[in-house]
Design a protein around this motif. Structure first.
Motif, mmCIF file in Angstrom:
data_model
loop_
_atom_site.group_PDB
_atom_site.id
_atom_site.type_symbol
_atom_site.label_atom_id
_atom_site.label_comp_id
_atom_site.label_asym_id
_atom_site.label_seq_id
_atom_site.Cartn_x
_atom_site.Cartn_y
_atom_site.Cartn_z
ATOM 1 N N ASP A 237 0.838 -1.199 0.000
ATOM 2 C CA ASP A 237 0.000 0.000 0.000
ATOM 3 C C ASP A 237 0.878 1.256 0.000
ATOM 4 O O ASP A 237 1.048 1.920 1.020
ATOM 5 N N VAL A 238 1.449 1.544 -1.142
ATOM 6 C CA VAL A 238 2.351 2.695 -1.309
ATOM 7 C C VAL A 238 1.832 3.549 -2.455
ATOM 8 O O VAL A 238 1.670 3.063 -3.578
ATOM 9 N N ASN A 239 1.567 4.806 -2.144
ATOM 10 C CA ASN A 239 1.090 5.742 -3.167
ATOM 11 C C ASN A 239 1.733 7.085 -2.879
ATOM 12 O O ASN A 239 1.468 7.702 -1.839
ATOM 13 N N LEU A 240 2.607 7.535 -3.758
ATOM 14 C CA LEU A 240 3.265 8.823 -3.562
ATOM 15 C C LEU A 240 3.312 9.576 -4.882
ATOM 16 O O LEU A 240 3.788 9.045 -5.883
ATOM 17 N N VAL A 241 2.804 10.794 -4.862
ATOM 18 C CA VAL A 241 2.862 11.643 -6.043
ATOM 19 C C VAL A 241 3.722 12.860 -5.703
ATOM 20 O O VAL A 241 3.443 13.584 -4.750
ATOM 21 N N ASN A 242 4.788 13.030 -6.449
ATOM 22 C CA ASN A 242 5.680 14.175 -6.238
ATOM 23 C C ASN A 242 5.072 15.375 -6.969
ATOM 24 O O ASN A 242 5.435 15.691 -8.101
ATOM 25 N N TRP A 243 4.118 16.013 -6.291
ATOM 26 C CA TRP A 243 3.335 17.082 -6.908
ATOM 27 C C TRP A 243 4.042 18.433 -6.848
ATOM 28 O O TRP A 243 4.857 18.689 -5.980
ATOM 29 N N ARG A 244 3.702 19.266 -7.825
ATOM 30 C CA ARG A 244 4.170 20.648 -7.863
ATOM 31 C C ARG A 244 2.957 21.551 -8.018
ATOM 32 O O ARG A 244 1.962 21.167 -8.655
ATOM 33 N N ALA A 245 3.057 22.736 -7.441
ATOM 34 C CA ALA A 245 1.860 23.569 -7.321
ATOM 35 C C ALA A 245 2.212 25.046 -7.362
ATOM 36 O O ALA A 245 3.384 25.422 -7.465
ATOM 37 N N VAL A 246 1.182 25.874 -7.265
ATOM 38 C CA VAL A 246 1.375 27.321 -7.241
ATOM 39 C C VAL A 246 0.612 27.901 -6.053
ATOM 40 O O VAL A 246 -0.496 27.470 -5.730
ATOM 41 N N PHE A 247 1.244 28.855 -5.398
ATOM 42 C CA PHE A 247 0.703 29.498 -4.205
ATOM 43 C C PHE A 247 0.658 31.006 -4.419
ATOM 44 O O PHE A 247 1.413 31.555 -5.226
ATOM 45 N N ALA A 248 -0.220 31.679 -3.655
ATOM 46 C CA ALA A 248 -0.373 33.133 -3.742
ATOM 47 C C ALA A 248 -0.249 33.718 -2.334
ATOM 48 O O ALA A 248 -0.258 32.983 -1.338
ATOM 49 N N PRO A 249 -0.130 35.035 -2.222
ATOM 50 C CA PRO A 249 -0.085 35.655 -0.890
ATOM 51 C C PRO A 249 -1.354 35.362 -0.096
ATOM 52 O O PRO A 249 -2.450 35.308 -0.654
ATOM 53 N N LYS A 250 -1.198 35.201 1.186
ATOM 54 C CA LYS A 250 -2.326 34.807 2.038
ATOM 55 C C LYS A 250 -3.354 35.916 2.199
ATOM 56 O O LYS A 250 -4.558 35.649 2.312
ATOM 57 N N ASP A 251 -2.888 37.165 2.215
ATOM 58 C CA ASP A 251 -3.781 38.275 2.575
ATOM 59 C C ASP A 251 -4.446 38.950 1.375
ATOM 60 O O ASP A 251 -4.854 40.115 1.459
ATOM 61 N N LEU A 252 -4.589 38.246 0.277
ATOM 62 C CA LEU A 252 -5.254 38.838 -0.889
ATOM 63 C C LEU A 252 -6.745 39.060 -0.609
ATOM 64 O O LEU A 252 -7.364 38.335 0.169
ATOM 65 N N LYS A 253 -7.312 40.031 -1.295
ATOM 66 C CA LYS A 253 -8.754 40.251 -1.231
ATOM 67 C C LYS A 253 -9.455 39.130 -1.990
ATOM 68 O O LYS A 253 -8.876 38.489 -2.865
ATOM 69 N N ALA A 254 -10.724 38.927 -1.674
ATOM 70 C CA ALA A 254 -11.487 37.838 -2.285
ATOM 71 C C ALA A 254 -11.502 37.942 -3.807
ATOM 72 O O ALA A 254 -11.332 36.942 -4.516
ATOM 73 N N GLU A 255 -11.670 39.168 -4.323
ATOM 74 C CA GLU A 255 -11.717 39.325 -5.776
ATOM 75 C C GLU A 255 -10.356 39.069 -6.421
ATOM 76 O O GLU A 255 -10.277 38.590 -7.555
ATOM 77 N N GLU A 256 -9.269 39.352 -5.686
ATOM 78 C CA GLU A 256 -7.927 39.086 -6.200
ATOM 79 C C GLU A 256 -7.670 37.577 -6.262
ATOM 80 O O GLU A 256 -7.071 37.076 -7.229
#
Length: 314
Positions: A237-256
């Motif tokens: 039972d081994v499942n590993l995905v070496n994923w890559r992603a994108v992040f944004a600043p935490k304090d953005l406004k909802a519309e941003e």
């Protein structure tokens, strides 16, 4: 209202509300050429080609497994729009380096691409199957050496998960740190380490040429066109995905946040993005923000638990 005015109003109502993101900066917390950098540069190209962003710049900030770039990104609050690439390896670096800045200090925007990892042995290795290797590992754990990048890397995680699934204490893994994929391959082929691993996209040429033998791969099911069994197929039972992603600043406004989410969603659905992912042998594992934040937390908990079992944390 004139017919011309009515037509203009109708056209404006039908046109998309999305506005091009101007002067976007993407931080890749690694040196040029790696997965985070490649993702950032593909984003740069596709976002601009699709008219989703303009003036996109990529900034490389390597060091400490990506935690230096992460800390700089979070602490340097810029007025222009900014994004950060990252992934599972950075989750591990955050934990092992005891970084005070974590992904909790960002807004997880989307999971993008991934590599699944096979484990490989030398072509002339006595271990012809995964069963052969595990039998030796269970009988004498120290006699099997496992080559990979730094402690807490995705390589180390994969070996730890396999040890657990095989009923061997992960702390008994004889882990050999190798500085690059090239060193890992030469170590395996030269008999200096028993087992090696890495992204399938990095190892496929050597596997297909018969220079190394793949015993199993960490995907949940067989990859299309890849004649390598999964660990689950072999009973582990081994499942590993070496994923890559994108992040944004935490304090953005909802519309941003919404604007960035829409841009990334359009990007990953574009033909250029799909072609770039396929060309590099990656898997498309797109996960939007609504699901991705919870996933990142789960991955952090899983890695932290595993690192304790590996003896990396007290």
């Amino acid at each position: 209202m004139t017919i011309v005015a009515a037509a203009a109003l109708a056209l404006a109502s039908a046109s998309p509300a999305f506005a091009e993101i101007k002067r976007l900066e993407i931080t890749a917390p690694a040196a040029a050429g790696g997965g985070y950098d490649q993702n950032a540069r593909i984003m740069q190209q596709v976002l601009q080609k699709e008219g989703l962003a303009s003036g996109v710049q990529v900034v490389n900030q390597p060091g400490a497994g990506g935690t230096i770039g992460l800390a700089n990104y979070v602490n340097n609050k810029k007025r222009t729009p900014t994004l950060l690439t990252g992934g599972l390896a950075l989750v591990g670096a955050i934990i092992t380096n005891k970084s005070t800045v974590t992904f909790e200090d960002t807004y997880p925007l989307a999971r993008l691409s991934a590599d699944y990892q096979p484990i490989v042995v030398a072509a002339d290795s006595p271990y012809k199957t995964l069963e052969d290797l595990i039998a030796k590992f269970k009988a004498d754990p120290g006699s099997v050496s496992w080559g990979g990048s730094g402690p807490g890397s995705t390589d180390h995680m994969l070996y730890g998960l396999l040890a657990k699934a095989a009923g061997v204490e992960p702390s008994k893994i004889n882990y050999v740190v190798l500085t690059s994929g090239g060193e890992m391959l030469s170590g395996v082929m030269g008999g200096h380490v028993t087992v090696g691993t890495g992204g399938y996209s990095e190892l496929s040429a050597q596997i297909n040429a018969g220079k190394v033998r793949a015993l199993a791969i960490s995907s949940p099911e067989r990859l299309p066109g890849v004649d390598v069994p999964t660990f689950k197929e072999k009973g582990y039972d081994v499942n590993l995905v070496n994923w890559r992603a994108v992040f944004a600043p935490k304090d953005l406004k909802a519309e941003e946040k919404q604007e960035l989410e829409q841009a990334i969603d359009k990007m990953v659905k574009s033909e250029d993005w799909k072609a770039a992912v396929k060309q590099r042998g990656w898997s498309d594992v797109y996960m939007p923000a609504a699901e991705f934040a919870a996933f990142v937390k789960q991955e952090h908990v899983r890695a932290e638990t595993l690192f304790k079992e590996l003896g990396l944390l007290k």
